[in-house]
Motif scaffolding. Structure first.
Motif, mmCIF file in Angstrom:
data_model
loop_
_atom_site.group_PDB
_atom_site.id
_atom_site.type_symbol
_atom_site.label_atom_id
_atom_site.label_comp_id
_atom_site.label_asym_id
_atom_site.label_seq_id
_atom_site.Cartn_x
_atom_site.Cartn_y
_atom_site.Cartn_z
ATOM 1 N N GLN A 1 -11.285 -1.031 -28.508
ATOM 2 C CA GLN A 1 -11.811 -1.448 -27.220
ATOM 3 C C GLN A 1 -11.077 -0.746 -26.094
ATOM 4 O OE1 GLN A 1 -14.104 -2.733 -25.745
ATOM 5 N NE2 GLN A 1 -15.188 -4.210 -27.007
ATOM 6 N N VAL A 2 -11.656 -0.834 -24.923
ATOM 7 C CA VAL A 2 -11.046 -0.269 -23.724
ATOM 8 C C VAL A 2 -10.801 -1.400 -22.740
ATOM 9 C CG1 VAL A 2 -11.397 1.268 -21.760
ATOM 10 C CG2 VAL A 2 -12.147 1.976 -24.038
ATOM 11 N N GLN A 3 -9.632 -1.394 -22.137
ATOM 12 C CA GLN A 3 -9.302 -2.405 -21.129
ATOM 13 C C GLN A 3 -8.973 -1.736 -19.802
ATOM 14 O OE1 GLN A 3 -6.100 -4.749 -22.902
ATOM 15 N NE2 GLN A 3 -7.568 -6.368 -23.332
ATOM 16 N N LEU A 4 -9.437 -2.358 -18.737
ATOM 17 C CA LEU A 4 -9.092 -1.921 -17.385
ATOM 18 C C LEU A 4 -8.274 -3.044 -16.750
ATOM 19 C CD1 LEU A 4 -12.478 -0.441 -16.075
ATOM 20 C CD2 LEU A 4 -10.647 0.718 -17.302
ATOM 21 N N VAL A 5 -7.082 -2.730 -16.314
ATOM 22 C CA VAL A 5 -6.195 -3.737 -15.730
ATOM 23 C C VAL A 5 -5.902 -3.361 -14.282
ATOM 24 C CG1 VAL A 5 -3.968 -4.885 -15.881
ATOM 25 C CG2 VAL A 5 -5.172 -4.230 -17.973
ATOM 26 N N GLU A 6 -6.293 -4.259 -13.384
ATOM 27 C CA GLU A 6 -6.119 -4.019 -11.950
ATOM 28 C C GLU A 6 -4.874 -4.721 -11.438
ATOM 29 O OE1 GLU A 6 -10.919 -4.564 -11.638
ATOM 30 O OE2 GLU A 6 -9.416 -6.083 -12.059
ATOM 31 N N SER A 7 -4.355 -4.193 -10.345
ATOM 32 C CA SER A 7 -3.232 -4.831 -9.667
ATOM 33 C C SER A 7 -3.243 -4.404 -8.207
ATOM 34 C CB SER A 7 -1.905 -4.444 -10.316
ATOM 35 O OG SER A 7 -1.711 -3.042 -10.261
ATOM 36 N N GLY A 8 -2.522 -5.166 -7.378
ATOM 37 C CA GLY A 8 -2.339 -4.768 -5.990
ATOM 38 C C GLY A 8 -3.082 -5.586 -4.966
ATOM 39 N N GLY A 9 -3.897 -6.529 -5.384
ATOM 40 C CA GLY A 9 -4.593 -7.353 -4.413
ATOM 41 C C GLY A 9 -3.650 -8.327 -3.738
ATOM 42 N N GLY A 10 -4.184 -9.040 -2.760
ATOM 43 C CA GLY A 10 -3.356 -10.029 -2.074
ATOM 44 C C GLY A 10 -3.915 -10.383 -0.714
ATOM 45 N N LEU A 11 -3.054 -11.026 0.075
ATOM 46 C CA LEU A 11 -3.410 -11.481 1.418
ATOM 47 C C LEU A 11 -2.732 -10.569 2.437
ATOM 48 C CD1 LEU A 11 -4.542 -13.603 3.427
ATOM 49 C CD2 LEU A 11 -2.418 -14.886 3.071
ATOM 50 N N VAL A 12 -3.505 -10.110 3.408
ATOM 51 C CA VAL A 12 -2.969 -9.209 4.433
ATOM 52 C C VAL A 12 -3.655 -9.521 5.751
ATOM 53 C CG1 VAL A 12 -4.659 -7.376 3.960
ATOM 54 C CG2 VAL A 12 -2.429 -6.784 4.929
ATOM 55 N N GLN A 13 -2.955 -9.269 6.840
ATOM 56 C CA GLN A 13 -3.558 -9.467 8.159
ATOM 57 C C GLN A 13 -4.459 -8.302 8.512
ATOM 58 O OE1 GLN A 13 -0.270 -10.162 10.892
ATOM 59 N NE2 GLN A 13 -0.553 -12.376 10.690
ATOM 60 N N ALA A 14 -5.401 -8.569 9.386
ATOM 61 C CA ALA A 14 -6.293 -7.514 9.859
ATOM 62 C C ALA A 14 -5.466 -6.367 10.442
ATOM 63 C CB ALA A 14 -7.249 -8.058 10.905
ATOM 64 N N GLY A 15 -5.881 -5.142 10.088
ATOM 65 C CA GLY A 15 -5.148 -3.966 10.506
ATOM 66 C C GLY A 15 -4.120 -3.498 9.504
ATOM 67 N N GLY A 16 -3.855 -4.316 8.510
ATOM 68 C CA GLY A 16 -2.860 -3.977 7.500
ATOM 69 C C GLY A 16 -3.427 -3.104 6.398
ATOM 70 N N SER A 17 -2.573 -2.881 5.393
ATOM 71 C CA SER A 17 -2.930 -1.989 4.287
ATOM 72 C C SER A 17 -2.618 -2.636 2.943
ATOM 73 C CB SER A 17 -2.146 -0.667 4.388
ATOM 74 O OG SER A 17 -2.454 0.034 5.570
ATOM 75 N N LEU A 18 -3.370 -2.227 1.955
ATOM 76 C CA LEU A 18 -3.113 -2.598 0.562
ATOM 77 C C LEU A 18 -3.459 -1.410 -0.320
ATOM 78 C CD1 LEU A 18 -4.622 -6.201 0.130
ATOM 79 C CD2 LEU A 18 -2.200 -5.591 0.022
ATOM 80 N N ARG A 19 -2.817 -1.346 -1.472
ATOM 81 C CA ARG A 19 -3.136 -0.300 -2.440
ATOM 82 C C ARG A 19 -3.452 -0.958 -3.774
ATOM 83 N NH1 ARG A 19 0.439 3.971 -5.730
ATOM 84 N NH2 ARG A 19 -0.952 5.791 -5.691
ATOM 85 N N LEU A 20 -4.660 -0.729 -4.255
ATOM 86 C CA LEU A 20 -5.071 -1.239 -5.557
ATOM 87 C C LEU A 20 -4.871 -0.168 -6.620
ATOM 88 C CD1 LEU A 20 -8.457 -2.993 -4.629
ATOM 89 C CD2 LEU A 20 -6.131 -3.904 -4.496
ATOM 90 N N SER A 21 -4.508 -0.633 -7.823
ATOM 91 C CA SER A 21 -4.373 0.269 -8.968
ATOM 92 C C SER A 21 -5.179 -0.279 -10.128
ATOM 93 C CB SER A 21 -2.907 0.386 -9.397
ATOM 94 O OG SER A 21 -2.103 0.891 -8.372
ATOM 95 N N CYS A 22 -5.662 0.613 -10.958
ATOM 96 C CA CYS A 22 -6.414 0.211 -12.156
ATOM 97 C C CYS A 22 -6.097 1.198 -13.266
ATOM 98 C CB CYS A 22 -7.906 0.190 -11.873
ATOM 99 S SG CYS A 22 -8.931 -0.042 -13.342
#
Length: 121
Positions: A1-22
């Motif tokens: 099988q193949v698995q995709l695992v995500e990370s990097g989400g969360g809570l941020v204020q408007a104007g901020g930044s986040l980086r997601l990984s998979c």
């Protein structure tokens, strides 16, 4: 099988930044397209950005100029750098990849479990 695992989400204020990984793992011969979709409550899942193994990108109009998709083909990993976040970017973000598990098999779509991104105003 193949698995995709995500990370990097969360809570941020408007104007901020986040980086997601998979990261994709398992028996993988080739991945052509990797991408990110999102789904807010009461809405359909929509494409945010995608990137082919050859480097071609596609972005939703609503994120152009703010989000950047990239990938590390050697690690079967895709990233989504999200800048200048807005409350309307709030959604569950899903990673997607079309994976060939062998030379003789066609591509199959796989999805991650989703990661919540919440942008407060």
């Amino acid at each position: 099988q193949v698995q995709l695992v995500e990370s990097g989400g969360g809570l941020v204020q408007a104007g901020g930044s986040l980086r997601l990984s998979c990261a994709a793992s398992g028996i993988i011969y080739q991945i052509n397209v990797m991408g990110w979709y999102r789904q807010a409550p009461g809405t359909q899942r929509e494409l945010v950005a995608s990137l082919t193994s050859g480097g071609s990108t596609s972005y939703a109009d609503s994120v152009k100029g703010r989000f950047t998709i990239s990938r590390d083909n050697a690690k079967n990993t895709v990233y989504l750098q999200m800048n200048s976040l807005k409350p309307e970017d709030t959604a569950v973000y899903y990673c997607n990849a079309d994976v060939r598990r062998s030379l003789h098999s066609g591509p199959v779509d796989y999805w991650g479990q989703g990661t919540q991104v919440t942008v407060s105003s």
